[in-house]
Write an enzyme that holds these catalytic residues in place. Structure first.
Site, PDB file in Angstrom:
ATOM      1  N   HIS A 103       0.859  -1.188   0.000  1.00 22.61           N
ATOM      2  CA  HIS A 103       0.000   0.000   0.000  1.00 22.61           C
ATOM      3  C   HIS A 103       0.898   1.242   0.000  1.00 22.61           C
ATOM      4  O   HIS A 103       1.970   1.235   0.617  1.00 22.61           O
ATOM      5  CB  HIS A 103      -0.910  -0.017   1.243  1.00 22.61           C
ATOM      6  CG  HIS A 103      -1.963   1.050   1.194  1.00 22.61           C
ATOM      7  ND1 HIS A 103      -1.687   2.365   1.463  1.00 22.61           N
ATOM      8  CD2 HIS A 103      -3.279   0.991   0.874  1.00 22.61           C
ATOM      9  CE1 HIS A 103      -2.795   3.074   1.314  1.00 22.61           C
ATOM     10  NE2 HIS A 103      -3.773   2.267   0.958  1.00 22.61           N
ATOM     11  N   GLU A 152      -4.048   2.144  -7.081  1.00 21.41           N
ATOM     12  CA  GLU A 152      -4.429   3.193  -6.134  1.00 21.41           C
ATOM     13  C   GLU A 152      -3.557   4.439  -6.338  1.00 21.41           C
ATOM     14  O   GLU A 152      -2.485   4.559  -5.714  1.00 21.41           O
ATOM     15  CB  GLU A 152      -4.237   2.691  -4.704  1.00 21.41           C
ATOM     16  CG  GLU A 152      -5.138   1.547  -4.330  1.00 21.41           C
ATOM     17  CD  GLU A 152      -5.436   1.559  -2.836  1.00 21.41           C
ATOM     18  OE1 GLU A 152      -6.614   1.668  -2.489  1.00 21.41           O
ATOM     19  OE2 GLU A 152      -4.496   1.529  -2.043  1.00 21.41           O
TER      20      GLU A 152
HETATM   21  P1  PGA Z   1      -9.701   6.088   0.647  1.00 21.59           P
HETATM   22  O1  PGA Z   1      -8.489   5.071   0.866  1.00 21.59           O
HETATM   23  O2  PGA Z   1     -10.882   5.299   0.154  1.00 21.59           O
HETATM   24  O3  PGA Z   1      -9.948   6.684   2.006  1.00 21.59           O
HETATM   25  O4  PGA Z   1      -9.267   7.088  -0.371  1.00 21.59           O
HETATM   26  C1  PGA Z   1      -8.252   4.009  -0.020  1.00 21.59           C
HETATM   27  C2  PGA Z   1      -6.966   3.306   0.349  1.00 21.59           C
HETATM   28  O5  PGA Z   1      -5.959   3.946   0.670  1.00 21.59           O
HETATM   29  O6  PGA Z   1      -6.917   2.064   0.367  1.00 21.59           O
END
Ligand code: PGA
Length: 235
Positions: A103, A152
């Site tokens: 992540h 992401e």
């Molecule tokens: P968010 O986070 O939905 O609060 O933008 C997503 C993530 O970092 O997995």
């Protein structure tokens, strides 16, 4: 909308909730579920709470009969032994089916690099835990032994400015073309119950990874409801 594989919803609680508020979330979810159980055919929901809560929550999920599976937010790169603070794959295996790896917050705040991330993927795979490998753009490398990846973009995380479903779908297509071993691509970054339908309607995306929108049971339930309904609506 016809999908041949399940659509994933992976809730990432990050470093939020005490044991008490985590249990409250489950009680709230159970109340919502009893009031209106959803047809979950074709939907897989995975919750990634703090590791601290996993033992309690895995018992509660059975007691409350909720259709949730569990994932870890991170996993040790090492088997076991003198690695203070690490939680190993062997410890996690009885509690989770999935784990996030790489992540952007782990890469940023814990300086995790690709060598270390590969080790994490290997540990997960050896223990039978499915890694969900997070990348932040289309050019990043995904280990060969990963089947599931999450796209992401950092600018979309926690900002309320989600990537459009069209762009996310294009990046998913590029990632799948570069990494043929990837069967499942999930989008994460400001996904909410208000915008989730557009991602479900994008066939190159196989799921979503909401962070903030998973913290309240009511909002998360609504997001699941939108997904389940969209999947059953003929196109
Ligand atoms: P968010 O986070 O939905 O609060 O933008 C997503 C993530 O970092 O997995």
């Amino acid at each position: 909308m016809v999908r041949t594989t399940p659509f994933f919803i992976i809730g990432n609680w990050k470093s939020n909730k005490t044991v008490e508020s985590a249990v409250q979330w489950f009680q709230d979810m159970q109340t919502l579920w009893r009031k209106e159980p959803l047809d979950m055919t074709g939907v897989t929901v995975i919750l990634c709470p703090s590791l601290l809560h996993l033992t309690t929550l895995t018992s509660l999920v059975k007691l409350f009969k909720l259709p949730l599976q569990f994932g870890a937010q991170d996993i040790s790169a090492n088997l076991s032994g003198a690695y203070t603070g690490d939680v190993s794959a062997e410890m996690l295996a009885p509690l989770v089916e999935y784990t996030l790896v790489g992540h952007s917050e782990r890469r940023k705040y814990h300086a995790e690099n690709e060598t270390e991330l590969q080790k994490k993927v290997d540990q997960a795979a050896k223990a039978g835990i499915e890694p969900v490998y997070c990348v932040q753009d289309a050019k990043m490398t995904i280990p060969d032994n990963c089947k599931i990846a999450a796209y992401e973009p950092v600018w979309a995380i926690g900002t309320g400015k989600a990537e459009t479903a069209e762009n996310a779908g294009q990046v998913a297509g590029q990632l799948k073309a570069r990494h043929p071993q990837i069967t499942t691509i999930i989008y994460g970054g400001s996904v909410t119950h208000e915008n989730v339908v557009s991602y479900v309607q994008t066939t190159s995306l196989d799921g979503v990874l909401p962070g903030g929108a998973s913290l309240e049971a009511q909002k998360f339930y609504e997001l699941i409801r939108q997904v389940a309904q969209t999947i059953r609506t003929p196109t």
